[in-house]
Design a protein around this motif. Structure first.
Motif, mmCIF file in Angstrom:
data_model
loop_
_atom_site.group_PDB
_atom_site.id
_atom_site.type_symbol
_atom_site.label_atom_id
_atom_site.label_comp_id
_atom_site.label_asym_id
_atom_site.label_seq_id
_atom_site.Cartn_x
_atom_site.Cartn_y
_atom_site.Cartn_z
ATOM 1 N N UNK A 31 0.830 -1.202 0.000
ATOM 2 C CA UNK A 31 0.000 0.000 0.000
ATOM 3 C C UNK A 31 0.864 1.251 0.000
ATOM 4 N N UNK A 32 1.830 1.303 0.909
ATOM 5 C CA UNK A 32 2.626 2.518 1.084
ATOM 6 C C UNK A 32 3.560 2.795 -0.088
ATOM 7 N N UNK A 37 2.817 9.127 -1.393
ATOM 8 C CA UNK A 37 1.588 9.488 -0.700
ATOM 9 C C UNK A 37 1.850 9.711 0.778
ATOM 10 N N UNK A 38 0.883 10.318 1.436
ATOM 11 C CA UNK A 38 0.925 10.579 2.870
ATOM 12 C C UNK A 38 -0.322 9.938 3.460
ATOM 13 N N UNK A 39 -0.130 8.893 4.256
ATOM 14 C CA UNK A 39 -1.268 8.206 4.858
ATOM 15 C C UNK A 39 -1.084 8.128 6.366
ATOM 16 N N UNK A 40 -2.189 8.231 7.085
ATOM 17 C CA UNK A 40 -2.170 7.999 8.527
ATOM 18 C C UNK A 40 -2.242 6.493 8.768
ATOM 19 N N UNK A 41 -1.950 6.087 9.989
ATOM 20 C CA UNK A 41 -2.032 4.662 10.327
ATOM 21 C C UNK A 41 -3.460 4.148 10.124
ATOM 22 N N UNK A 84 1.542 11.283 9.914
ATOM 23 C CA UNK A 84 1.386 10.692 8.592
ATOM 24 C C UNK A 84 2.654 9.922 8.275
ATOM 25 N N UNK A 85 2.538 8.965 7.374
ATOM 26 C CA UNK A 85 3.691 8.212 6.904
ATOM 27 C C UNK A 85 3.836 8.538 5.423
ATOM 28 N N UNK A 86 5.015 8.997 5.077
ATOM 29 C CA UNK A 86 5.303 9.514 3.748
ATOM 30 C C UNK A 86 6.179 8.509 3.011
ATOM 31 N N UNK A 87 5.732 8.082 1.845
ATOM 32 C CA UNK A 87 6.511 7.121 1.066
ATOM 33 C C UNK A 87 7.652 7.788 0.309
ATOM 34 N N UNK A 88 7.655 9.108 0.256
ATOM 35 C CA UNK A 88 8.736 9.851 -0.388
ATOM 36 C C UNK A 88 9.765 10.197 0.689
ATOM 37 N N UNK A 89 10.872 9.510 0.701
ATOM 38 C CA UNK A 89 11.886 9.721 1.741
ATOM 39 C C UNK A 89 12.939 10.748 1.336
ATOM 40 N N UNK A 90 12.823 11.332 0.131
ATOM 41 C CA UNK A 90 13.738 12.402 -0.271
ATOM 42 C C UNK A 90 13.467 13.633 0.581
#
Length: 142
Positions: A31-32, A37-41, A84-90
């Motif tokens: 999913x992540x 994207x920015x998703x909450x738990x 939020x958890x961000x899949x873009x780690x740049x």
């Protein structure tokens, strides 16, 4: 948009970050890592539990925390009760819309940061995260 990674690519990516690929971790990663994207738990839990399996809230929080600690995701804390958890780690910063509860990226070239203040003795910079809180403009004539 990113190409959705297949099962094998997810497993390889988890292992490359030192994460043992359990079924639940693979589901969360699918999913992540399917797009930036920015998703909450809670949003992740809703998406994971749409399928045939059910994953507990504790497992989702633990998995996201593990992913963040291993550098697979970035945790963005917008206030003491919301992350939020961000899949873009740049390296980049964020807008947080307090009306809609959405988080969006600020491109690195859109925000210039001057010099940092002198650090307390014995410390070093671990990172700089800027969150610009915005709200929808309310038009009184509408």
């Amino acid at each position: 948009m990113l190409k959705t990674p297949d099962h094998e690519q997810i497993v390889e990516r988890l292992q490359a970050h030192g994460i043992y690929p359990t079924r639940q971790r693979i589901e969360v990663a699918q999913i992540m890592l399917s797009q930036d994207q920015h998703l909450s738990a809670d949003q992740v839990m809703q998406q994971v539990n749409r399928g045939a399996t059910s994953v507990s809230k504790a497992t989702i929080y633990n998995t996201l925390g593990l992913f963040a600690s291993k550098g697979l995701l970035r945790e963005v804390i917008v206030d003491p009760s919301r992350a939020f958890y961000d899949s873009n780690t740049c390296h980049h910063h964020h807008f947080f819309n307090v009306d809609s509860g959405t988080l969006s990226d600020i491109q690195p070239d859109q925000l210039l940061l001057g010099e940092l203040p002198a650090l307390p003795e014995g410390t070093e910079v671990d990172g700089v995260d800027i969150i610009v809180r915005i709200r929808n403009r309310h038009n009184p004539s509408a």
